[in-house]
Design a protein around this motif. Structure first.
Motif, PDB file in Angstrom:
ATOM      1  N   GLY A  80       0.798  -1.094  -0.018  1.00 14.81           N
ATOM      2  CA  GLY A  80       0.063  -0.156   0.024  1.00 14.81           C
ATOM      3  C   GLY A  80       0.868   1.604   0.100  1.00 14.81           C
ATOM      4  N   LEU A  81       0.487   2.185  -1.072  1.00 16.81           N
ATOM      5  CA  LEU A  81       1.436   3.389  -1.041  1.00 16.81           C
ATOM      6  C   LEU A  81       0.560   4.571  -0.764  1.00 16.81           C
ATOM      7  N   ASP A  82       0.862   5.656  -0.071  1.00 19.34           N
ATOM      8  CA  ASP A  82       0.118   6.731   0.143  1.00 19.34           C
ATOM      9  C   ASP A  82       0.548   7.758  -0.873  1.00 19.34           C
ATOM     10  N   LEU A  83      -0.646   7.941  -1.862  1.00 19.26           N
ATOM     11  CA  LEU A  83      -0.491   8.763  -2.912  1.00 19.26           C
ATOM     12  C   LEU A  83      -0.359  10.265  -2.759  1.00 19.26           C
TER      13      LEU A  83
ATOM     14  N   ILE B  29      -3.472   4.232 -11.833  1.00 14.49           N
ATOM     15  CA  ILE B  29      -4.133   2.853 -11.236  1.00 14.49           C
ATOM     16  C   ILE B  29      -5.230   3.178 -10.573  1.00 14.49           C
ATOM     17  N   GLN B  30      -5.316   4.326  -9.822  1.00 10.71           N
ATOM     18  CA  GLN B  30      -6.154   4.678  -9.117  1.00 10.71           C
ATOM     19  C   GLN B  30      -7.605   5.122 -10.002  1.00 10.71           C
ATOM     20  N   VAL B  31      -7.178   5.765 -10.808  1.00  8.75           N
ATOM     21  CA  VAL B  31      -8.223   6.299 -11.987  1.00  8.75           C
ATOM     22  C   VAL B  31      -8.740   4.901 -12.654  1.00  8.75           C
ATOM     23  N   LYS B  32      -8.054   4.105 -13.000  1.00  5.55           N
ATOM     24  CA  LYS B  32      -8.706   3.122 -13.729  1.00  5.55           C
ATOM     25  C   LYS B  32      -9.482   1.987 -12.608  1.00  5.55           C
ATOM     26  N   ARG B  33      -9.329   2.153 -11.379  1.00  5.04           N
ATOM     27  CA  ARG B  33      -9.952   1.207 -10.428  1.00  5.04           C
ATOM     28  C   ARG B  33     -11.348   2.241 -10.030  1.00  5.04           C
ATOM     29  N   GLY B  34     -11.429   3.504 -10.504  1.00  2.54           N
ATOM     30  CA  GLY B  34     -12.412   4.402 -10.080  1.00  2.54           C
ATOM     31  C   GLY B  34     -12.158   4.585  -8.682  1.00  2.54           C
ATOM     32  N   GLU B  35     -11.361   4.610  -7.938  1.00  3.27           N
ATOM     33  CA  GLU B  35     -11.118   4.740  -6.475  1.00  3.27           C
ATOM     34  C   GLU B  35     -10.573   6.170  -6.140  1.00  3.27           C
ATOM     35  N   THR B  36     -11.043   6.686  -4.890  1.00  4.16           N
ATOM     36  CA  THR B  36     -10.684   8.130  -4.533  1.00  4.16           C
ATOM     37  C   THR B  36      -9.612   8.152  -3.311  1.00  4.16           C
ATOM     38  N   GLU B  37      -9.620   6.947  -2.778  1.00  2.99           N
ATOM     39  CA  GLU B  37      -8.717   6.846  -1.398  1.00  2.99           C
ATOM     40  C   GLU B  37      -7.262   7.310  -1.918  1.00  2.99           C
TER      41      GLU B  37
ATOM     42  N   LEU C 196      -4.698   5.877  -0.068  1.00  2.00           N
ATOM     43  CA  LEU C 196      -3.892   4.603  -0.215  1.00  2.00           C
ATOM     44  C   LEU C 196      -4.237   3.806  -1.488  1.00  2.00           C
ATOM     45  N   VAL C 197      -3.268   3.631  -2.145  1.00  5.58           N
ATOM     46  CA  VAL C 197      -3.343   2.620  -3.295  1.00  5.58           C
ATOM     47  C   VAL C 197      -2.486   1.493  -3.274  1.00  5.58           C
ATOM     48  N   PHE C 198      -3.204   0.334  -3.342  1.00  7.07           N
ATOM     49  CA  PHE C 198      -2.529  -1.055  -3.105  1.00  7.07           C
ATOM     50  C   PHE C 198      -2.388  -1.489  -4.701  1.00  7.07           C
ATOM     51  N   VAL C 199      -1.130  -2.190  -4.790  1.00 11.23           N
ATOM     52  CA  VAL C 199      -0.776  -2.621  -5.831  1.00 11.23           C
ATOM     53  C   VAL C 199      -0.095  -3.684  -5.801  1.00 11.23           C
ATOM     54  N   ARG C 200       0.117  -4.490  -6.881  1.00 14.08           N
ATOM     55  CA  ARG C 200       0.624  -5.677  -6.867  1.00 14.08           C
ATOM     56  C   ARG C 200       2.017  -5.760  -6.529  1.00 14.08           C
TER      57      ARG C 200
ATOM     58  N   SER D 275       4.597  -6.982  -8.220  1.00 17.73           N
ATOM     59  CA  SER D 275       5.165  -6.601  -9.439  1.00 17.73           C
ATOM     60  C   SER D 275       5.587  -5.203  -9.741  1.00 17.73           C
ATOM     61  N   ASP D 276       4.384  -4.452  -9.544  1.00 18.05           N
ATOM     62  CA  ASP D 276       4.417  -2.909  -9.461  1.00 18.05           C
ATOM     63  C   ASP D 276       5.281  -2.369  -8.879  1.00 18.05           C
ATOM     64  N   ILE D 277       5.671  -2.717  -7.798  1.00 14.19           N
ATOM     65  CA  ILE D 277       6.913  -2.088  -6.855  1.00 14.19           C
ATOM     66  C   ILE D 277       8.114  -2.349  -7.616  1.00 14.19           C
ATOM     67  N   ASP D 278       8.212  -3.338  -8.279  1.00 12.28           N
ATOM     68  CA  ASP D 278       9.500  -3.527  -9.245  1.00 12.28           C
ATOM     69  C   ASP D 278       9.395  -2.494 -10.424  1.00 12.28           C
ATOM     70  N   ALA D 279       8.416  -2.132 -11.088  1.00 10.68           N
ATOM     71  CA  ALA D 279       8.077  -1.183 -12.151  1.00 10.68           C
ATOM     72  C   ALA D 279       8.237   0.129 -11.550  1.00 10.68           C
ATOM     73  N   LEU D 280       7.873   0.314 -10.097  1.00  7.55           N
ATOM     74  CA  LEU D 280       8.229   1.701  -9.570  1.00  7.55           C
ATOM     75  C   LEU D 280       9.591   2.008  -9.366  1.00  7.55           C
ATOM     76  N   ALA D 281      10.220   0.864  -8.561  1.00  5.02           N
ATOM     77  CA  ALA D 281      11.696   1.046  -8.534  1.00  5.02           C
ATOM     78  C   ALA D 281      12.531   1.104  -9.640  1.00  5.02           C
ATOM     79  N   ALA D 282      12.171   0.541 -10.975  1.00  3.82           N
ATOM     80  CA  ALA D 282      12.755   0.852 -12.159  1.00  3.82           C
ATOM     81  C   ALA D 282      12.615   2.191 -12.717  1.00  3.82           C
ATOM     82  N   LEU D 283      11.360   2.709 -12.386  1.00  3.38           N
ATOM     83  CA  LEU D 283      11.240   4.383 -12.831  1.00  3.38           C
ATOM     84  C   LEU D 283      12.205   5.072 -12.004  1.00  3.38           C
ATOM     85  N   THR D 284      12.416   4.776 -11.020  1.00  2.65           N
ATOM     86  CA  THR D 284      13.390   5.605 -10.053  1.00  2.65           C
ATOM     87  C   THR D 284      14.761   5.091 -10.364  1.00  2.65           C
ATOM     88  N   GLY D 285      15.009   4.225 -10.864  1.00  6.61           N
ATOM     89  CA  GLY D 285      16.453   3.765 -11.190  1.00  6.61           C
ATOM     90  C   GLY D 285      17.115   3.153  -9.840  1.00  6.61           C
TER      91      GLY D 285
END
Length: 118
Positions: A48-51, A72-80, A82-86, A88-98
């Motif tokens: 869970g990440l605090d957007l 991700i939040q918009v695709k799910r139709g959420e407004t909270e 806190l965004v819960f991800v897979r 594997s999304d943590i790996d993608a986010l880490a790759a975005l930051t290098g």
């Protein structure tokens, strides 16, 4: 009436009333068989990440991460916040930051963005 049910693909798709197990459905536009299998087995890790906290960080370097999580939040139709991800999304986010996954998790826990690793 039976021909209409057959046409709509509903005929024969009823479950027996005694079945209490929930059916897992894929909610993604692109199927993720690994995540679906993990969800079916009950061994999922949903970080869970605090957007809102991420958006409040002063550095513009986090803009791609903010966009990724907002998408991700918009695709799910959420407004909270806190965004819960897979996992594997943590790996993608880490790759975005290098960063490596371990450094990413450590840094974002320190910043208060990564709230949970359930």
């Amino acid at each position: 009436m039976r021909w209409l049910l057959r046409l709509l693909g509903i005929e024969g798709s009823r479950k027996p009333e005694s079945s209490t197990e929930p059916t897992l459905k894929e909610r993604r536009a692109e199927p993720d068989p690994v995540a679906l299998a993990a969800a079916a087995s009950g061994s999922t890790s949903r970080p869970g990440l605090d957007l809102e906290r991420l958006k409040a960080l002063p550095s513009g370097a986090y803009q791609p991460l903010t966009e990724y999580l907002t998408y991700i939040q918009v695709k799910r139709g959420e407004t909270e916040s806190l965004v819960f991800v897979r996992a594997s999304d943590i790996d993608a986010l880490a790759a975005l930051t290098g960063e490596s996954r371990e450094n990413f998790v450590k840094e974002f826990k320190r910043l208060g963005v990564l709230i949970s690793m359930n």
